[in-house]
Design a protein around this motif. Structure first.
Motif, mmCIF file in Angstrom:
data_model
loop_
_atom_site.group_PDB
_atom_site.id
_atom_site.type_symbol
_atom_site.label_atom_id
_atom_site.label_comp_id
_atom_site.label_asym_id
_atom_site.label_seq_id
_atom_site.Cartn_x
_atom_site.Cartn_y
_atom_site.Cartn_z
ATOM 1 N N VAL A 125 0.854 -1.187 0.000
ATOM 2 C CA VAL A 125 0.000 0.000 0.000
ATOM 3 C C VAL A 125 0.888 1.234 0.000
ATOM 4 C CG1 VAL A 125 -1.668 1.357 1.311
ATOM 5 C CG2 VAL A 125 -1.924 -1.119 1.160
ATOM 6 N N ARG A 126 0.706 2.054 -1.012
ATOM 7 C CA ARG A 126 1.445 3.316 -1.115
ATOM 8 C C ARG A 126 0.592 4.402 -0.456
ATOM 9 N NH1 ARG A 126 1.928 7.680 -4.797
ATOM 10 N NH2 ARG A 126 4.087 8.394 -5.091
ATOM 11 N N THR A 127 1.154 5.069 0.546
ATOM 12 C CA THR A 127 0.333 5.991 1.332
ATOM 13 C C THR A 127 1.099 7.228 1.772
ATOM 14 O OG1 THR A 127 -0.996 6.201 3.354
ATOM 15 C CG2 THR A 127 0.881 4.700 3.449
ATOM 16 N N HIS A 128 0.352 8.329 1.888
ATOM 17 C CA HIS A 128 0.905 9.550 2.471
ATOM 18 C C HIS A 128 0.899 9.470 3.998
ATOM 19 C CE1 HIS A 128 -0.798 10.915 -1.464
ATOM 20 N NE2 HIS A 128 0.302 11.638 -1.506
ATOM 21 N N ASP A 129 0.071 8.578 4.549
ATOM 22 C CA ASP A 129 -0.226 8.578 5.983
ATOM 23 C C ASP A 129 0.080 7.205 6.579
ATOM 24 O OD1 ASP A 129 -1.726 11.280 5.840
ATOM 25 O OD2 ASP A 129 -2.786 10.036 4.377
ATOM 26 N N VAL A 130 1.340 6.960 6.851
ATOM 27 C CA VAL A 130 1.772 5.631 7.273
ATOM 28 C C VAL A 130 1.169 5.242 8.617
ATOM 29 C CG1 VAL A 130 3.755 4.200 7.883
ATOM 30 C CG2 VAL A 130 3.899 5.776 5.941
ATOM 31 N N ALA A 131 1.272 6.103 9.602
ATOM 32 C CA ALA A 131 0.801 5.761 10.948
ATOM 33 C C ALA A 131 -0.683 5.423 10.949
ATOM 34 C CB ALA A 131 1.087 6.918 11.908
ATOM 35 N N GLU A 132 -1.478 6.251 10.282
ATOM 36 C CA GLU A 132 -2.926 6.040 10.266
ATOM 37 C C GLU A 132 -3.308 4.797 9.457
ATOM 38 O OE1 GLU A 132 -2.111 10.465 10.681
ATOM 39 O OE2 GLU A 132 -1.311 8.770 9.533
ATOM 40 N N THR A 133 -2.513 4.495 8.442
ATOM 41 C CA THR A 133 -2.833 3.371 7.556
ATOM 42 C C THR A 133 -2.446 2.031 8.169
ATOM 43 O OG1 THR A 133 -2.490 4.819 5.641
ATOM 44 C CG2 THR A 133 -2.475 2.466 5.217
ATOM 45 N N LYS A 134 -1.458 2.025 9.030
ATOM 46 C CA LYS A 134 -0.912 0.769 9.557
ATOM 47 C C LYS A 134 -1.980 -0.091 10.233
ATOM 48 C CE LYS A 134 2.886 -1.074 12.364
ATOM 49 N NZ LYS A 134 2.123 -1.896 13.312
#
Length: 411
Positions: free
Chosen positions: A254-263
């Protein structure tokens, strides 16, 4: 087929955790200004992403957003990219991906320690990119593209585009097992309506027929704006919803701007994703292919070197449908059962209908697409209401495959 690959020492696939790719934009032209990182904050941002769970950092020195302005030169892209790579390679422990469509930028980046090339043009903007990837034998993310980045519209075109990219890469001597596939979610061209992104996200599992790692890049994309009517900076929760869907449908990265929230979203969605059954014994492997669309079966067969004509003939035999017809006469139901049985399918109806103890009944028809096509043709020449029923069956099957019927609604 179970996906299990090694990407520069990082295990990626069905039996491994979903990997997070953190987006670091060095380009102030990017559509989401919150992702733009200055040189002064680069290390802090990168380290926080790693601490939050990213195992890959995707560095972009030139915005690939179609409406980016100004468009910078390759020289300027390199001037931004190389110092950042040197700084990151000396200080962080993560794989580094470079987001570029230019062979010259990719080559210099690989020389300076980059691990992965992320080409949103799928080797179309700069065909020399294939030579670079082959020379360095590096993993590459390739996005569905034909003439310009992301121009395929609809899942059929996306599948065909990715099949073409894999074939071209193979002919150039690239180890195609190292290709990571991106189906191009986003409004890459003006003609692409949000419903086509909805289709791609909803049918993400179709990409599994290629047997390669799948990358989902849905973070803050325009299709989320189409639903929520919010600017990029306010699309976090919409992005997380889309992310949960693509994870459940089979995404590996998953490519994301928001790593912490996406984890957390990734971990929960992945835990609820059903494992693909496979049995291995010596040189043998048996697995189940989840085919939901006949065209997916065709791509799978072609990947197995089945002839094109053979794949076309057999694809409509690979997908079964269960169609319910309500409130028809017992005689009509029995004729339908007789006709579908004659074509290798079956039909279920209530016990009293079989013994003619009721005048009306529902019928559940079970068959492949091909069997339904033959059934519809046969019923269209029958008496009573059977021609109308045949027409309705044909329409519901057509609607089942139609993008606009499936996803077009007032938002």
């Amino acid at each position: 087929m179970v996906v299990d690959v090694d990407i520069c020492g990082l295990k990626v696939g069905d039996e491994h955790p979903v990997r997070l790719m953190g987006i670091i934009n060095l380009s102030k032209e990017s559509f989401y200004k919150g992702s733009v990182v200055s040189n002064d904050s680069l290390l802090d941002v990168a380290q926080k992403m790693i601490d939050d769970g990213a195992t890959i950092l995707d560095i972009g020195a030139r915005s690939t957003w179609p409406m980016a302005n100004p468009i910078i030169s390759e020289e300027e892209e390199l001037n931004r990219m190389i110092p950042a790579l040197e700084l990151l390679n000396e200080n962080v422990d993560a794989l580094i991906s470079v987001d570029t469509v230019y062979a010259s930028v990719a080559k210099e980046s690989l020389k300076h320690g980059a691990d992965i090339v992320n080409d949103v043009s799928g080797f179309t903007t700069n065909p020399e990119m294939m030579d670079v990837v082959a020379e360095y034998d590096c993993p590459a993310v390739v996005m569905a593209s034909e003439e310009v980045p992301g121009d395929p519209i609809g899942m059929d075109e996306i599948m065909q585009s990715l099949a073409n990219i894999i074939s071209k890469a193979d002919s150039k001597g690239i180890d195609t097992s190292k290709l990571i596939l991106d189906p191009a979610v986003g409004k890459w061209i003006p003609e692409k309506d949000p419903i086509f992104d909805f289709e791609t996200i909803d049918q993400f599992e179709s990409l599994r027929v290629f047997g390669r790692p799948l990358l989902a890049a849905v973070s803050r994309k325009s299709c989320i704006d189409a639903v929520l009517h919010k600017p990029a900076k306010e699309r976090l929760y919409g992005s997380l919803a889309a992310t949960a869907i693509v994870i459940h449908k089979g995404a590996h990265i998953v490519r994301t701007h928001d790593v912490a929230e996406t984890k957390d979203v990734v971990e929960v969605a992945a835990a609820m994703r059903r494992r693909q059954p496979v049995v291995k014994e010596g040189d043998f492997e048996v697995s189940i292919s989840d085919i939901t669309h006949p065209d997916d079966a065709e791509y799978l067969m072609r990947s197995m070197k089945v002839t094109g004509s053979g794949a076309k003939v057999m694809k409509n035999k690979t997908v079964s449908k269960v169609v319910r017809v309500n409130n028809i006469t017992t005689t009509e139901a029995l004729i339908i059962k007789q006709e579908i049985l004659a074509r290798g399918g079956d039909a279920a109806l209530e016990r009293d209908a079989v013994s003619h103890e009721t005048d009306k009944t529902d019928v559940l028809i079970i068959g492949t697409i091909l069997q339904f096509e033959k059934l519809v043709h046969k019923l269209s020449f029958q008496a009573r209401n059977l021609p109308l029923i045949a027409e309705m069956i044909a329409e519901v099957l057509e609607n089942d495959m139609d993008v606009e019927h499936g996803y077009l609604r007032e938002l």
